[in-house]
Design an enzyme around this catalytic site. Sequence first.
Site, PDB file in Angstrom:
ATOM      1  CB  CYS A  46     -14.285  -6.125  -2.360  1.00  0.00           C
ATOM      2  SG  CYS A  46     -14.040  -7.691  -1.181  1.00  0.00           S
ATOM      3  CG  ASP A 105      -7.367 -14.354   0.404  1.00  0.00           C
ATOM      4  OD1 ASP A 105      -6.111 -14.875   0.291  1.00  0.00           O
ATOM      5  OD2 ASP A 105      -7.804 -13.567   0.920  1.00  0.00           O
ATOM      6  CD  GLU A 141     -11.693 -13.727   1.191  1.00  0.00           C
ATOM      7  OE1 GLU A 141     -11.000 -13.113   0.810  1.00  0.00           O
ATOM      8  OE2 GLU A 141     -12.270 -13.941   2.428  1.00  0.00           O
ATOM      9  CG  HIS A 181       5.052   9.026   6.538  1.00  0.00           C
ATOM     10  ND1 HIS A 181       3.707   9.536   6.922  1.00  0.00           N
ATOM     11  CD2 HIS A 181       5.570   8.356   7.644  1.00  0.00           C
ATOM     12  CE1 HIS A 181       3.257   8.868   8.089  1.00  0.00           C
ATOM     13  NE2 HIS A 181       4.518   8.224   8.580  1.00  0.00           N
TER      14      HIS A 181
HETATM   15  C1  PEP Z   1      -9.363 -10.562  -1.526  1.00  0.00           C
HETATM   16  O1  PEP Z   1      -9.036 -11.523  -0.959  1.00  0.00           O
HETATM   17  O2  PEP Z   1      -9.616 -10.154  -2.686  1.00  0.00           O
HETATM   18  C2  PEP Z   1      -9.732  -9.537  -0.493  1.00  0.00           C
HETATM   19  C3  PEP Z   1     -10.246  -8.486  -0.817  1.00  0.00           C
HETATM   20  O3  PEP Z   1      -9.344  -9.633   0.764  1.00  0.00           O
HETATM   21  P1  PEP Z   1      -7.846  -9.303   1.405  1.00  0.00           P
HETATM   22  O4  PEP Z   1      -7.107  -8.798   0.349  1.00  0.00           O
HETATM   23  O5  PEP Z   1      -8.048  -8.323   2.490  1.00  0.00           O
HETATM   24  O6  PEP Z   1      -7.552 -10.840   1.813  1.00  0.00           O
HETATM   25 MG    MG Z   2      -9.075 -11.870   1.401  1.00  0.00          MG
END
Ligand code: PEP
Ligand code: MG
Length: 570
Positions: free
Chosen positions: A502, A455, A431, A189
Site C-alpha cells: 500500500c 516508510d 515498513e 480546494h
Molecule cells: C507506507 O509507509 O508506505 C504507508 C502506506 O504508510 P503511510 O504513508 O501512511 O506512513
Molecule cells: Mg507508513
Amino acid sequence: MKGTGVSPGISIGKAFIINKFKASVSGIKLKTEESKIVEIRNFDNAVHASVSEIETMKVSKGTDLRQADIDILETQIEFLNDPQIKSDVTDKINDEDATAWDAVIKVIEGAVKMFREMDDEYMSARAADIQDVGNRILRHLDFNESPTTGDLCENSIIIADDIAPSDTISLDISKVTGFATRLGGKTSHTAIIAKGKGIPAVVACGDELLNIRNDDIIILDGTTGEVIAKPDQGQIDEYLHKQKLFREKRLLLESIKDLPSKTTDGHMVKVYANISAPDDLEQVYENGGEGIGLLRTEMLFMGRDSFPSEEEQFQFYRLVAIKSKNLPVIIRTIDIGGDKQLNYFGIPVENNPFLGYRAIRICLDRKDIFMPQLRAILRASAFGTLKIMFPMICNVDEVIQAKECVRQAKNDLTDSGIKFDSDIELGIMIEIPSAALTADILAREVDFFSIGTNDLCQYTMAVDRMNDSVSMLYNHFNPGVLRLIQKVIEEAHKQGKQVGMCGEMASDPLATLLLLGMGLDEFSMSPASIPVIKNIIINHTLTEAGDILGRVMDMDNPDSITSYLQEVLK
Ligand code: PEP
Ligand code: MG
C-alpha cells in the site's frame, strides 16, 4: 509559467479571472458606545445574512451538490457560528474601538495565519475556508453584491489567486475546462475539486499569473504543471495533439478499468485502493478498484480538539463497511506520530519523531486510545468485510500484544451481546527493515502482510521521507529495498499468507511488472492510479514479469534499474 499540476489533462480555452475580494483595514476609530452597539449589530446581521446565503445555495443547488460540496458549506456555517469568532470581533470593537469591518479583517487574518502555518498539509489548506468565510461576512457588511460568475462562457479556464471552496460551488462548472491558481498546494480546494470533477488544474503558478487578462487564450497542462498564455499557432497545434493522445489514453483506461486484474497468461492479482474516508469509495468504484488495501484512519482523528469517541468511530467504520458493498476493506489502526501529529494529543517534541513514539507503540502504551478503536472496528465488521491491520510493527512481541488487545475487545463485545465478525482477519504493515527480515516469524502470527514502501524506503536507506535535501537518495528501486520486498513475499508465501503493498511504489507503473514477478498478490494505491496499473497487468504475462525480475535483481544501482524498466514499458 510553471506551477504544480494537480489534476491531469490538457485544456485550451479562454481566461476567466475571478477577482478576489481584497479588503483592507480602514483604520477608522469608533468614538461612542452607541456606535459600538451599532457595529456589533451590523456584524451579527452580516453573519446571519452569510449563513442564510449558504443555506439558500444548498437548497437551490439541491441534488447537484456532491457530499464534498455539502461538507464545505457545512464547515463554513460552523465557522460562521463559532462563538470564538464572535467574541474576538466583539472584543476588538469594544476594546480597540475598531469598526466591525476592521475587526473582522483582523480576526480572520489571525485565524488564516494560524491555519496556514500548521505543519499538517490538510489543516493548512483549511485556511482557504476561513478566508472565504471572512470575505463573505465583509461583503455583507459593505452591502456589496457577490462577485458574479454569470458571464462565464463555454470552455473557460478559471484564473485566480486561489479558488475558494464556495467559488467552485457557485460556478457553472459545466463551462469550466481548467483551473490555474497563483497560490495553493496539492491538498488545496482547487486540487480536490478539480480532481473530483476530472478538470485539468495547475496550482502555485506564482505572480506571473497576474499578467493574464480576461479572454486571453490559455493552454494548461495539468500533468506537467505548464501554463501558456497567448500561445502561438504552433503551440496550439502541439497541445491539441497532446490533448488528443491524453483523451485516447483516458478512453482506453476507461474501457479496461472494470476488467479483472489478470495477466494474459491467466495469473490473477488484486488492484485495490487507499482511502481515508467513506466518501472516497465513490472514486474507487469509478476507477474499477476491487477492494480497499488501506483505510488510513488518521483523518478521523485530525481537525478536531479531542479523540473521537468509540461511537463516533463506529459510525465512520460502519459507513465505510456499508458503502464498500462487501468489497474487502483493510482498516489500519491509528498511525499517529512521525509526520502525523495530533495537536490535542501533545506528543512531547522528539529529536527523531520518525524513530520515536508513534503508531502501534502509542497504541500498546495507551489502551485508552487503542481499545475504543478496536471495539469500533469490530462492531462495524458486522456490516461488511473488514480486516484489521497494525502499522509500524518492528518485532513479534508487538503483534502478540496487539492480537491480545483484539481478543479482549472481542470479549468485551461478546459480554455486551454486540455482534461482530469473530473470524476477522488480522494483518500487519511491513515498513521497518527488522519486520521485513523476520517475515518468516511474523507470518506465523498473522493472516496477511501489506508492504508500506513509503516508510520501508526511509528506514532502509536512512532517508527522511520529508526532507527535500536528501530526496535524491529516496528511491524504491534501491537494490536493498528490492531484496527486502522479495524476501517478505517469499517468506509469506511459504506459509500460505497473502502479501499486498500500500506504499506509493504500488502505483508506480515502472514497478508493476517487477512486483508481479516477485509474486505480489495485491497492489493498493490512490483510486486514480488503478486503471493505469491494471492496464499494465492485463497486457503482460507472468512469464515476462519473471524475466524482468531476473534481470533487475542482477543490477547494481537504482538508475540502471529505472532505465531498464522505462525501456521495457515503452
Ligand atoms: C507506507 O509507509 O508506505 C504507508 C502506506 O504508510 P503511510 O504513508 O501512511 O506512513
Ligand atoms: Mg507508513
